[in-house]
Design a protein around this motif. Structure first.
Motif, PDB file in Angstrom:
ATOM      1  N   GLY A  66      -7.165  13.420  -5.061  1.00 23.38           N
ATOM      2  CA  GLY A  66      -7.080  14.579  -4.211  1.00 23.38           C
ATOM      3  C   GLY A  66      -8.017  15.640  -4.715  1.00 23.38           C
ATOM      4  N   PRO A  67      -7.908  16.831  -4.018  1.00 25.08           N
ATOM      5  CA  PRO A  67      -7.098  17.296  -2.966  1.00 25.08           C
ATOM      6  C   PRO A  67      -7.771  16.311  -1.638  1.00 25.08           C
ATOM      7  N   TYR A  68      -9.157  16.246  -1.597  1.00 30.94           N
ATOM      8  CA  TYR A  68      -9.575  15.856  -0.639  1.00 30.94           C
ATOM      9  C   TYR A  68     -10.313  14.056  -0.802  1.00 30.94           C
ATOM     10  N   ASP A  69     -10.149  13.511  -1.826  1.00 26.77           N
ATOM     11  CA  ASP A  69     -10.787  12.228  -2.140  1.00 26.77           C
ATOM     12  C   ASP A  69      -9.420  11.359  -1.767  1.00 26.77           C
ATOM     13  N   PHE A  70      -9.811  10.039  -1.412  1.00 23.16           N
ATOM     14  CA  PHE A  70      -8.863   8.940  -1.056  1.00 23.16           C
ATOM     15  C   PHE A  70      -9.003   7.799  -2.163  1.00 23.16           C
ATOM     16  N   SER A  71      -7.953   6.931  -2.130  1.00 19.77           N
ATOM     17  CA  SER A  71      -8.048   5.861  -3.177  1.00 19.77           C
ATOM     18  C   SER A  71      -7.072   4.760  -2.311  1.00 19.77           C
ATOM     19  N   PHE A  72      -7.585   3.648  -2.162  1.00 22.02           N
ATOM     20  CA  PHE A  72      -6.432   2.673  -1.367  1.00 22.02           C
ATOM     21  C   PHE A  72      -6.645   1.531  -2.106  1.00 22.02           C
ATOM     22  N   SER A  73      -7.029   1.225  -3.274  1.00 23.20           N
ATOM     23  CA  SER A  73      -7.050   0.054  -3.970  1.00 23.20           C
ATOM     24  C   SER A  73      -5.783  -0.319  -4.374  1.00 23.20           C
ATOM     25  N   GLY A  74      -4.719   1.159  -4.930  1.00 22.13           N
ATOM     26  CA  GLY A  74      -3.483   0.859  -5.393  1.00 22.13           C
ATOM     27  C   GLY A  74      -2.630   0.278  -4.578  1.00 22.13           C
ATOM     28  N   VAL A  75      -2.678   0.981  -3.318  1.00 18.91           N
ATOM     29  CA  VAL A  75      -1.461   0.635  -2.178  1.00 18.91           C
ATOM     30  C   VAL A  75      -1.747  -0.751  -1.814  1.00 18.91           C
ATOM     31  N   LYS A  76      -3.268  -1.235  -1.906  1.00 24.31           N
ATOM     32  CA  LYS A  76      -3.292  -2.631  -1.564  1.00 24.31           C
ATOM     33  C   LYS A  76      -2.744  -3.561  -2.404  1.00 24.31           C
ATOM     34  N   THR A  77      -2.875  -3.469  -3.796  1.00 26.10           N
ATOM     35  CA  THR A  77      -2.581  -4.178  -5.058  1.00 26.10           C
ATOM     36  C   THR A  77      -0.854  -3.964  -4.991  1.00 26.10           C
ATOM     37  N   SER A  78      -0.316  -2.888  -4.627  1.00 28.76           N
ATOM     38  CA  SER A  78       1.292  -2.814  -4.572  1.00 28.76           C
ATOM     39  C   SER A  78       1.788  -3.550  -3.528  1.00 28.76           C
ATOM     40  N   LEU A  79       1.039  -3.743  -2.109  1.00 30.85           N
ATOM     41  CA  LEU A  79       1.542  -4.608  -1.310  1.00 30.85           C
ATOM     42  C   LEU A  79       1.522  -6.249  -1.872  1.00 30.85           C
ATOM     43  N   LEU A  80       0.372  -6.327  -2.623  1.00 30.41           N
ATOM     44  CA  LEU A  80       0.084  -7.892  -3.038  1.00 30.41           C
ATOM     45  C   LEU A  80       1.390  -8.217  -4.154  1.00 30.41           C
ATOM     46  N   TYR A  81       1.874  -7.350  -5.048  1.00 25.93           N
ATOM     47  CA  TYR A  81       2.893  -7.517  -5.717  1.00 25.93           C
ATOM     48  C   TYR A  81       3.957  -7.617  -5.113  1.00 25.93           C
ATOM     49  N   PHE A  82       4.372  -6.761  -4.207  1.00 26.44           N
ATOM     50  CA  PHE A  82       5.473  -6.570  -3.514  1.00 26.44           C
ATOM     51  C   PHE A  82       5.934  -7.844  -2.670  1.00 26.44           C
ATOM     52  N   LEU A  83       4.742  -8.733  -2.132  1.00 24.82           N
ATOM     53  CA  LEU A  83       4.924  -9.581  -1.167  1.00 24.82           C
ATOM     54  C   LEU A  83       4.953 -10.986  -2.131  1.00 24.82           C
ATOM     55  N   ARG A  84       4.160 -10.901  -3.434  1.00 20.50           N
ATOM     56  CA  ARG A  84       4.606 -12.125  -4.436  1.00 20.50           C
ATOM     57  C   ARG A  84       5.951 -12.211  -4.878  1.00 20.50           C
ATOM     58  N   ASP A  85       6.504 -10.787  -5.234  1.00 21.17           N
ATOM     59  CA  ASP A  85       8.011 -10.704  -5.741  1.00 21.17           C
ATOM     60  C   ASP A  85       9.021 -11.190  -4.777  1.00 21.17           C
ATOM     61  N   GLU A  86       8.791 -10.687  -3.732  1.00 19.35           N
ATOM     62  CA  GLU A  86       9.794 -10.996  -2.573  1.00 19.35           C
ATOM     63  C   GLU A  86       9.607 -12.427  -1.952  1.00 19.35           C
ATOM     64  N   LYS A  87       8.510 -12.941  -2.311  1.00 21.31           N
ATOM     65  CA  LYS A  87       8.247 -14.452  -1.727  1.00 21.31           C
ATOM     66  C   LYS A  87       8.945 -15.208  -2.711  1.00 21.31           C
ATOM     67  N   ALA A  88       8.871 -14.767  -4.097  1.00 19.75           N
ATOM     68  CA  ALA A  88       9.523 -15.684  -5.111  1.00 19.75           C
ATOM     69  C   ALA A  88      10.971 -15.774  -4.907  1.00 19.75           C
ATOM     70  N   LYS A  89      11.431 -14.817  -4.179  1.00 22.53           N
ATOM     71  CA  LYS A  89      13.101 -14.835  -3.679  1.00 22.53           C
ATOM     72  C   LYS A  89      13.438 -15.597  -2.528  1.00 22.53           C
ATOM     73  N   ASN A  90      12.645 -15.259  -1.752  1.00 22.27           N
ATOM     74  CA  ASN A  90      12.662 -15.867  -0.365  1.00 22.27           C
ATOM     75  C   ASN A  90      11.331 -16.488   0.277  1.00 22.27           C
ATOM     76  N   SER A  91      11.123 -17.341   0.289  1.00 17.02           N
ATOM     77  CA  SER A  91       9.810 -18.104   0.822  1.00 17.02           C
ATOM     78  C   SER A  91       9.424 -17.577   2.199  1.00 17.02           C
ATOM     79  N   GLU A  92      10.304 -17.520   2.881  1.00 14.68           N
ATOM     80  CA  GLU A  92      10.113 -16.928   4.406  1.00 14.68           C
ATOM     81  C   GLU A  92      10.128 -15.477   4.504  1.00 14.68           C
ATOM     82  N   PHE A  93       9.846 -14.752   3.493  1.00 12.66           N
ATOM     83  CA  PHE A  93      10.037 -13.299   3.572  1.00 12.66           C
ATOM     84  C   PHE A  93       8.930 -12.670   4.596  1.00 12.66           C
ATOM     85  N   ILE A  94       7.783 -13.076   4.303  1.00 15.97           N
ATOM     86  CA  ILE A  94       7.047 -12.382   5.259  1.00 15.97           C
ATOM     87  C   ILE A  94       7.054 -12.527   6.963  1.00 15.97           C
ATOM     88  N   GLU A  95       7.327 -13.880   7.048  1.00 12.04           N
ATOM     89  CA  GLU A  95       7.453 -14.126   8.673  1.00 12.04           C
ATOM     90  C   GLU A  95       8.773 -13.404   8.930  1.00 12.04           C
TER      91      GLU A  95
END
Ligand code: KG4
Ligand code: ZN
Length: 333
Positions: A204-233
């Motif tokens: 910041g204050p005026y710059d952006f970064s989107f690679s972190g949020v994309k990676t956090s989605l990737l790990y979040f989906l991976r962890d949740e899918k490990a618990k429930n394979s239907e999690f995304i759907e």
């Protein structure tokens, strides 16, 4: 009697082939051929894009001229995207424009695609300057300070991915298709945006970064899918809504910082992601908060289109900024 100013605009920087006719500043046609061929790959395949441009470009130009109800001989100038974009795609548009300009003996105008997204705002609005524009597309995320159409300064931008890419990559991760922005946005509209948390990055204050949020989605989906394979759907709408709101808040936080510090006379958004309803509402809230006019492009002028190229061409024609037949396309801005 002064003759009409008729500009033929041509856009082919990515995967849309588009042609438009602008008569005395008014859009009289705007024809776009989308390329469905990329859908199954989850992103644009450059070689397929340039081939599709080759087969689409002449019919699209033809249709734009016919729809505007004019004859080829009436056209005053041709405006074409010179860059940034995919090299093979740009070459098709630029070479076609050069041939027509030579054959019809009319001037050729090279347009910067990003400037054209900003020019799209001038199609429907009389703009008050200085304007602060948030340009959000599939390849760029920038905060632009504009004193006039031709006097602009980038005051902030992404240090990695563009916000459009953050939508597209998330869509690919969830197997939803391309382009991801409209798909995620539609699913998000019936989801609970407060259900999951995706964190902002520390730039910041005026710059952006989107690679972190994309990676956090990737790990979040991976962890949740490990618990429930239907999690995304089972949670698709809530995941999309939560992810979308995180991206929109990351954008509006920086936009708000810049409005507060720089005190523009107006604010605006431009580029493909400006079609996003959540972003459009957030910008209207900023407009009310700071009591500033907000310019939001009509939906047809948010994503890539040739009307915006012709509009940018109008300003460059007025400034007599032409390019020669040896002008080259450029892939980066
Ligand atoms: O400006 P644009 O058509 O092409 C570039 O110059 O990049 O922007 C395309 C981007 C894609 O990433 C697409 O997913 C995104 O705009 N987009 C959206 C929406 N419509 C298109 N993103 C979020 N919500 C939308 N409704
Ligand atoms: Zn674009």
């Amino acid at each position: 009697m002064q003759s009409d100013s008729i500009i033929l605009g041509i856009e082919s920087s990515c995967d849309d082939t588009s042609a438009a006719v602008l008569i005395n500043g008014k859009v009289c046609s705007n024809i776009t051929a989308n390329q469905d061929v990329h859908r199954k790959f989850g992103g644009v395949v450059p070689e397929l894009a340039s081939r599709a441009h080759q087969s689409n470009i002449i019919p699209v130009i033809d249709q734009a001229i016919k729809t505007a109800g004019i004859e080829n001989q009436q056209i005053s100038a041709i405006a074409v995207t010179q860059g940034p974009g995919l090299m093979g795609s740009l070459i098709v548009g630029l070479n076609t424009a050069k041939s027509l300009s030579l054959g019809w003996n009319i001037p050729l105008i090279g347009v910067n695609h990003l400037q054209a997204h900003v020019a799209a705002l001038f199609i429907d609005h009389k703009v008050e300057f200085p304007m602060l524009c948030l340009l959000v597309s599939g390849g760029h995320t920038q905060l632009i300070w504009a004193e006039s159409f031709t006097h602009t300064e980038i005051i902030g931008e992404t240090i990695d991915d563009a916000v459009g890419e953050a939508f597209d990559k998330a869509s690919k991760l969830m197997g939803l298709g391309y382009p991801g922005g409209p798909i995620i946005s539609k699913l998000a509209s019936t989801g609970n945006a407060k259900r999951f948390q995706f964190n902002d990055s520390q730039v910041g204050p005026y710059d952006f970064s989107f690679s972190g949020v994309k990676t956090s989605l990737l790990y979040f989906l991976r962890d949740e899918k490990a618990k429930n394979s239907e999690f995304i759907e089972q949670n698709l709408n809530d995941i999309c809504a939560s992810y979308e709101i995180s991206l929109i808040q990351m954008l509006t936080k920086r936009f708000n910082n810049a409005i507060k510090d720089k005190k523009p006379k107006s604010i605006s958004i431009a580029g493909g992601v400006s079609a996003n309803s959540a972003l459009r509402s957030a910008v209207m809230e900023l407009s009310a908060k700071y009591n500033l006019p907000a310019y939001i492009p009509d939906f047809q002028y948010c994503t890539d289109n040739a009307a915006m190229i012709a509009k940018a061409g109008q300003f460059l024609l007025e400034a007599e900024k032409f390019i020669s037949y040896d002008a080259l396309p450029y892939s980066r801005s």
